[in-house]
Structure formats: C-alpha cells, structure tokens
Design a protein around this motif. Sequence first.
Motif: not given
Length: 557
Positions: A328-334, A340-342, A347-351, A378-379
Amino acid sequence: MSGMCGTGQRRRPGPDEALARELAETATRAGNRQAAGVALAAFERAVQLSEDPAERGRRLLAASEVASQLGDIGAARRLLGEVVDEHLRPADQAWLSYLRETFFVTGWSGTARLAVYAELVDALRREGDLRRAADALHAMGLRFFWSNAEPETIQLYLDVADQFDAVEEDPRLVATVAMIAPIERGAVSLERITQLRTRFDLNPAELHALGLASGAIGALDMAAQFYAAAAAGVRAQGRIGVLAQLLTSQAFTAANLGDARVAVPAAAEAASLATETGQPAWALTARLMLGHAEALRGDGAAARQAADLGESILLPSGRLPMLALVQTIRGVEALAGGRPEDGYRQLHRIFDPGDVSYHPQMRFVTLGHLAEAAARSGQEGALRAIVTQLSPVARECGSPALAVALRYAGALLANDAAVFELALDADLSGWPFERARLQHAYGVWLRRQRRAAESRPLLRSAAATFDALGAVPWADRSRAELRASGESLRRSVDAAGVLTPQELQVARLAAEGLSNKEIAERLFLSPRTITTHLYRIYPKLGIKSRGELARLMADST
C-alpha cells in the motif's frame, strides 16, 4: 481492597485459597471497570496466596495480560516466567502459548495454531469462564485479520462464537465475529455495529473493539469515530500499552481515509509508546502507518524507507499478509510521485491470490488507489476485470469502503457524465478523500470535453479537500487541472508539512483550547516540553498567538 491486597490488617501470612479466589474475583471486576491498576495489584496478591497450582497459573496469566494493558511488558514477561507449564489446565496451556508468542515475540505461528486456540476458547466457555473465553476469542479476532485463514478455520471460529448467548448484543462479541468473518458475516455485523453506535454506555475497551471491527469490514468512517472516543477514555485510565495499539489502529483508519493530518501524529505517538512499552510488532505497524501517511503527503523518501523496513522484518518473520501494508505504501508513493504504472504494479499484488502480499480485506481500502493508478496508466481492461470480481463480494459483505471504491472505479470506466453524477450523489460525507478524488476525475473529464466552466467548481473543491487532508500531491494535481481550465488557486498553508508529528499533535490540542498542563497530561509529557514545542511552532507557521493558531488549524480542516 487495600487490606485484601496486603496493606491492611487483614493480610494473612501464608497461602489462603479462599482469599485468593476472592481477590481474583475483585481483580476481574476491576478489569471490567477498566481499572487496570487495581486489577493488577489484586491478581498479584491472589497469586501469592494461591494454594491450587492450576489456579495460581491461571491468575499469573491474567495478571500478565493486565500488566501489558498498563504498558508494563517487563512485568508481563516476568509474570509469565513464573508460570509452571505442567501445572496448567489444557486450555490455559494453549493460552500461555499465545501470550508467550505475543509478549516474547517468539515467532509468528500464523494460522498453524488457530484451531488449537479455538478449542481453548470453547473449553473456557464450557467451564463457565465466559469473560476469559470472550477475551480469548476477541484476541483471536485481530489475528484473523492478518492471517488469511482458510474457510474451514473461519467456520470453526464462527461455530464457537455462535455458542455464546449474547453474541448479537455484546459489543465485543459482535466485533469479534466481524473480524473473524468480515466477508461472510460483514453485512449483518455492520447492521449490529451501527445499532451499537447509538449506545452511551460503551466503555473504552468496547469502543476499541468496535473500531477494529468497523475497520475490518471497511466502515472506516465509523471506525474513526469509535477510535476517537476510545482514545480519550484509555488516556484517562493511563493504559499506555493499550493506547499504543489503539493509536496504531486509528492511524491505519486515517491513512486509509486519506487523512494524513490525523494519521501522522497518531502513528508517531503510537510508534513511540509501542517502543516504550516493549511492543515491537505494534511499533513496526505504527511505523508502516506513518510511512503510508508520508506517502500521502508526498514525502517519497520517508515512505520508501518505511516500506523497506517493513519488508525486511515481515518477510523473514513469516508475517506475509501484513506485506499488504508495505505494498500500500509503495503504491500510494508511486501515485503521489507521478508514476501510476508503478503504482498499479505495486497495488495489484494485494489483489493477486498467488502473491505473498495478497490480502482479501485490504482490497476493500486500496481499490480506489488501484483504480486511479489503472486509469492514469491506461490499464482500464485490467481494472474492469477486478471490478467484475469484487462486485459480488461487495453485495455479500456490504463493505462501505468497497462500495465507495467500486462507484469511483465504475465512473472512471464508464467515462460518462451521468455515472459521475450518480457516484457524487452518494453520501460521501465520511469519505472526503474519495469524494475529492471523484470530483477531480469528473472535473478532468469535463475539461477535456471542453466544458471548462463546469469543471472549475469540482476541481476547486477537490483541491481544497486534498489540502485539508494534507494530501499535497493530489491537491497539486487538482490545482494544475484548474490552471489548465483558465483559473489559478494558491496553495494553502500546510501545517502538517512544516511541523514534526509531535509538534502537529501539540498544535492541534492547543488550537482546541487546551492549556499547556492539559496537553502535557494528554500526551504524557511535561508542561515545559509543551512550552518548548509551542515556542518552535509559532515561527514555523508565521503566527504569534494561540488565537492565530486556532484560526489556522480551523482553516486547514
């Protein structure tokens, strides 16, 4: 009471099981009244007077738990060290194993012992020790959230919980069921918690439990209210061990609501108290919550440092579900850093059920970030598949966080004014970050449809809300879009950005009208320290009085 505990004339020189039993009952009653200091004294004296080895062991276990609530982990460990394993009943042996794992950090057993602990709870219930059985079940509830338990184990615990007579009315039992099965029992639990919120007789422990349960379901707005009320009571009781845990949970809720200005001071104080009271697992979680808040504020270096620290501890210790906090931290920081791609990849790893960071309930509170990352990179096709997967889950569990995120994701995917309007018509009063994110997305859509005049009120409102929450990168993006529409908006003063977490906490309390002495008591500091903090705060904010401080803090909320 003083005589029974050994300070008066009723003190007896040798073992006395009858008096020990009476003292243990007194301690239990004191614990029920949240008088932990009295309970600990009574339990320790009961231990001294115990004749029955099994009862002595049980009283030592109870005393160690109370000591931990007071923040005295050293005493808790000392008391556990006096327990003779072979003297304990089977249920108490299982509970000793759990407490050793908790207080001595002997290693995370994850789901391996959950079935054993279920038998412990049911054994205590059958013996008529309903209070300890309910306490043990509640302790397991929190573990469940971070264990990704198998459906069979969840059902085992639900079967045990359903044996309690007051499972529908007792706040702690209601909360426990919600934490054990936030999807399977989420909807009914949310209804019961909503009803309990209207009661005025809830004690701090019950408020804390209901906050945990609300957070597990994804009712973050309710969780924030429960935690605020519980924190005031726990502070008054001086139970700093519990306060460290409560503030960590409060920071978790605030960070996942996008409110950095609440999350930062709560997480900072929680980390300090957890370290002081010898609770390394809670200290780490608090530092992760601080990292999440720093990501929201745009401090990428601090966020990345917190994530790396968490991963370096959680991976070797086997606490894999908690890696969702790191991602979550890494996704929000990115996202905050314009990558956004990073952000989507993190974040997708959580799902992903095949990933070590997978966490079913953390999907509820991170879907909004994932949707934003997907739309900005674009995903949309991948996002659509996740929305399709989670929509029936939302219908089953009734999670407010998941419902809010699905509405936002649906609006992004529909790319239609009517869908944006419908999403904004929902009650988002308890979700200011999500409302602002939706306003921003709609404003951007309108501007790109050459409807700049219609976009400006939405972008202006979004920027103001993000500023108030301390979400600087999101506010800056809204201002950039507003400038592109032909209007400029100056950045507001960001107290959270220039003050340290403790200074921000002092500033908030001073702005509320508390005296230096009252602030010192609330934060367990000296009045002189508070004076020093205020001396540093005023020039940082460009103010000279408490009145100006109150106005500035009011403008930023």
